[in-house]
Design a protein around this motif. Structure first.
Motif, PDB file in Angstrom:
ATOM      1  N   ASP B 136       0.801  -1.222   0.000  1.00  0.00           N
ATOM      2  CA  ASP B 136       0.000   0.000   0.000  1.00  0.00           C
ATOM      3  C   ASP B 136       0.838   1.278   0.000  1.00  0.00           C
ATOM      4  O   ASP B 136       0.966   1.946  -1.027  1.00  0.00           O
ATOM      5  CB  ASP B 136      -0.937  -0.030   1.215  1.00  0.00           C
ATOM      6  N   GLU B 184      -5.056  -4.042   4.753  1.00  0.00           N
ATOM      7  CA  GLU B 184      -5.022  -3.370   3.446  1.00  0.00           C
ATOM      8  C   GLU B 184      -5.133  -4.396   2.316  1.00  0.00           C
ATOM      9  O   GLU B 184      -5.735  -4.114   1.273  1.00  0.00           O
ATOM     10  CB  GLU B 184      -3.740  -2.546   3.296  1.00  0.00           C
ATOM     11  N   HIS B 247     -11.110   3.971   5.935  1.00  0.00           N
ATOM     12  CA  HIS B 247     -10.107   4.914   6.438  1.00  0.00           C
ATOM     13  C   HIS B 247     -10.685   6.131   7.135  1.00  0.00           C
ATOM     14  O   HIS B 247     -10.048   6.698   8.006  1.00  0.00           O
ATOM     15  CB  HIS B 247      -9.173   5.347   5.305  1.00  0.00           C
ATOM     16  N   HIS B 264      -2.426   1.501  12.322  1.00  0.00           N
ATOM     17  CA  HIS B 264      -3.221   1.976  11.195  1.00  0.00           C
ATOM     18  C   HIS B 264      -4.091   0.851  10.620  1.00  0.00           C
ATOM     19  O   HIS B 264      -5.307   1.001  10.465  1.00  0.00           O
ATOM     20  CB  HIS B 264      -2.277   2.544  10.129  1.00  0.00           C
ATOM     21  N   VAL B 268      -8.118   0.429  10.342  1.00  0.00           N
ATOM     22  CA  VAL B 268      -8.765   0.260   9.039  1.00  0.00           C
ATOM     23  C   VAL B 268      -9.660  -0.979   9.052  1.00  0.00           C
ATOM     24  O   VAL B 268     -10.753  -0.977   8.479  1.00  0.00           O
ATOM     25  CB  VAL B 268      -7.702   0.178   7.922  1.00  0.00           C
TER      26      VAL B 268
HETATM   27 ZN   LIG Z   1      -4.271   2.571   4.891  1.00  0.00          ZN
END
Ligand SMILES: [Zn+2]
Ligand SMILES: NC(=O)c1ccc[n+]([C@@H]2O[C@H](COP(=O)([O-])OP(=O)(O)OC[C@H]3O[C@@H](n4cnc5c(N)ncnc54)[C@H](O)[C@@H]3O)[C@@H](O)[C@H]2O)c1
Ligand SMILES: NC(=O)c1ccc[n+]([C@@H]2O[C@H](COP(=O)([O-])OP(=O)(O)OC[C@H]3O[C@@H](n4cnc5c(N)ncnc54)[C@H](O)[C@@H]3O)[C@@H](O)[C@H]2O)c1
Ligand SMILES: [Zn+2]
Lengths: 355, 355
Positions: B136, B184, B247, B264, B268
């Motif tokens: 990502d 992700e 997000h 993170h 997510v």
């Molecule tokens: Zn992200």
């Protein structure tokens, strides 16, 4: 009213030059993706022009957020940038909010950089209020802040959507600042426009007296020259480097004396004299050419001698220049008055020039 | 060895995915304008991989400047950026010096932003060492630092010249970080690739065990998806916004809990669950769809419930999102598993979802 177009393939924009433009906010309105702007300025310019400018914007139905920074090159820093971000974030400005720089080159460079990086880029308009900003810094998309180890070291290429150069605001500019702007005006003649240099010699008194028609013509010719050079080389990979005539020396002067002691344009004036003398050493310019440049700079009330700095310090500061390639400094030199080119100077030549 | 091309008109580049890439520095050498690089990394990654990577670069005749930053999202700040600039300026790195990010998304985002603004832009290479960075953050050119008032608020779109995703380095990644990257990975399936989502369900155990061939295929499919979306919409003006599935909620979780408390990817994951539940409220997803996503996230050892935050705080943080347009938050929602779209949610719907 003179209008100069900057023909960048991906983002063309217009420079308007004229009187009373600060009140002609319709030009701005038509470009906004959202009727909301953040005007960034400094304490000096705010006191003179912010109320009128803001009223004119609001009369167009535009919501205005203000950011008023302290005045001075020493504030061209991350801290000031952060003051802009704080306001933008507190006021929840989004990616469609346009930033407007109302001020000289310091405000313009910082606001442009803030616009380049706030939320990875928001629209940006330049309203330059110094002669230097009108003929030089507001056009071309170079934005930056200073770093303790070097001037303009952190920045971006980021183009404005519009430039409004209002002649009327120059009347409040201190004489010394006006002269500093004249250094950049003269630079355009030296680089590639001998006829403009001759025109400047003829009109220097009218210019120094800020006669509007003469002033407008000078600014227009400078913007045309800069727009042409920038359109040919947006990211300073070739020809655009010629715009740095006098600047490698000039930056060393500014840094060596401490930012703000010499004005940028003053340092550039002394730097152009050094470039001319170096070109004389190389056999390109005659004594009379150098004297001719000296007279013009003096008529513009600009310094023609650099300050006394130790030779090592010159080298030290010049080596920080962004024009350094593979460890060698490329200087902008003159084949003749009106024809600049890039070349190296060896240490011996530099010593003779600067000692 | 899988190779994915990112077809940006102005600056195409390649992503190499494979084992032992950290030692294949010939790929880097061939791209450098000057045999000199600055490797930016953090204390954790430096201890594991810097010596080998540096030795491999030096064996190619490349001079290496090191910048070792503290480890953690809380250091994704201007201060860290300034540490990079300090070293670059002290070592007199020029516009031709290439910056290399060796690390996860934090190092990659900061190094990319440093490269974007150091001397108005220097070349930049990504060597991502977390799963999240490989699938990502290293692809697509979004770079940023955090501001106290918002995550990734200051940054630039700036593309690398090359991405090297070495599978071998993932073996030292803590389990929790690997899972965060899986969020992700799963996201790509949800956005527009139902077959990939099914493939993930089949291979989730092999993936969690880091079987090299399965891992390589997953990373390649993610990079292909991201490269396609980025090439179609480099500056996030349309379709690219779909990559933000989960997000807007996720950023609120990260900010609301204090950066670094939730990873993170964890935020997510919980955010994607919220997006799925919102899509269920709107009648797009069935209960079974939401349960299917929940099972996959759980198999990837990811959280499926958001933390308890006051409703006002959710709104507060979500309103800071860069996806806000004209005061309205645009959420990425799901028409089905494998088909994302953009829409608003009204305050009532949000309250039911988050209360
Ligand atoms: Zn992200
Ligand atoms: N971006 C570029 O391409 C480029 C080119 C040249 C110079 N620059 C930068 O521009 C800066 C210098 O710009 P500058 O010479 O405009 O300096 P400045 O912005 O500091 O302005 C000079 C002074 O005039 C004041 N002032 C501005 N407008 C006024 C007005 N209408 N009436 C009265 N006072 C006014 C300012 O407050 C300041 O005190 C430097 O930082 C230099 O690096 C950038
Ligand atoms: N630019 C983008 O498009 C984009 C996309 C997604 C996320 N991001 C950003 O990425 C960041 C998160 O990235 P991340 O998840 O990689 O976090 P990270 O960079 O903090 O790395 C996670 C942890 O793993 C350590 N680490 C890295 N490689 C390792 C290895 N091979 N072995 C052992 N430990 C290792 C790091 O030191 C760190 O402690 C966030 O700041 C987020 O905003 C950016
Ligand atoms: Zn200048």
């Amino acid at each position: 009213m003179p209008l100069v177009n900057v023909d960048l393939a991906h983002a063309p924009y217009a420079i308007h030059i004229g009187r009373g433009l600060l009140r002609q906010t319709g030009l701005i309105r038509s470009l906004l993706p959202q009727p909301r702007v953040a005007v960034v300025t400094n304490t000096t310019v705010a006191a003179l022009y912010l109320a009128d400018f803001k009223a004119a914007l609001e009369a167009e139905g535009i919501a205005v957020v203000e950011v008023i920074l302290p005045d001075g090159e020493q504030y061209k820093t991350w801290d000031s940038l952060n003051q802009i971000f704080d306001v933008l974030l507190r006021e929840r400005c989004e990616r469609k909010t346009t930033l407007i720089a109302l001020g000289g080159g310091v405000v313009g460079d910082m606001t442009g950089f803030a616009a380049a990086v706030y939320q990875r880029g928001v629209p940006f308009i330049q309203v330059p209020t110094t002669l230097l900003a009108q003929v030089d810094s507001s056009v071309g998309g170079k934005t930056a802040i200073n770093h303790p180890l070097g001037k303009n070291m952190i920045g971006a290429f980021y183009q404005p959507k519009l430039v409004l150069a209002d002649l009327d605001v120059l009347c409040t500019l201190p004489q010394r600042e006006f002269s500093a702007g004249m250094a950049e005006v003269i630079k355009y003649g030296l680089i590639d426009d001998a006829p403009f240099l001759a025109w400047l010699e003829t009109h220097i008194d009218a210019l120094m007296a800020q006669q509007p028609d003469v002033l407008a013509e000078a600014i227009e010719r400078c913007c045309l020259a800069k727009a042409r050079i920038v359109a040919a080389d947006e990211r300073e990979e070739g020809q655009r480097a010629l715009l740095n005539l006098g600047h490698t020396f000039g930056h060393a002067i500014e840094a060596g004396m401490g930012y703000g002691v010499w004005l940028h344009g003053e340092a550039v004036a002394a730097g152009m004299m050094l470039a001319a003398r170096a070109s004389q050493l190389l056999g390109h310019l005659a004594v009379a050419d150098v004297a001719r440049l000296e007279r013009l700079l003096q008529a513009a009330k600009l310094p023609v001698e650099p300050p006394a700095l130790p030779f090592e310090q010159w080298l030290e500061w010049m080596a920080q220049d962004k024009k350094v390639v593979d460890g060698h400094i490329r200087f902008v030199l003159l084949r003749s008055l009106g024809h600049a080119y890039l070349d190296r100077l060896d240490p011996d030549q530099l010593r003779r020039l600067l000692a």
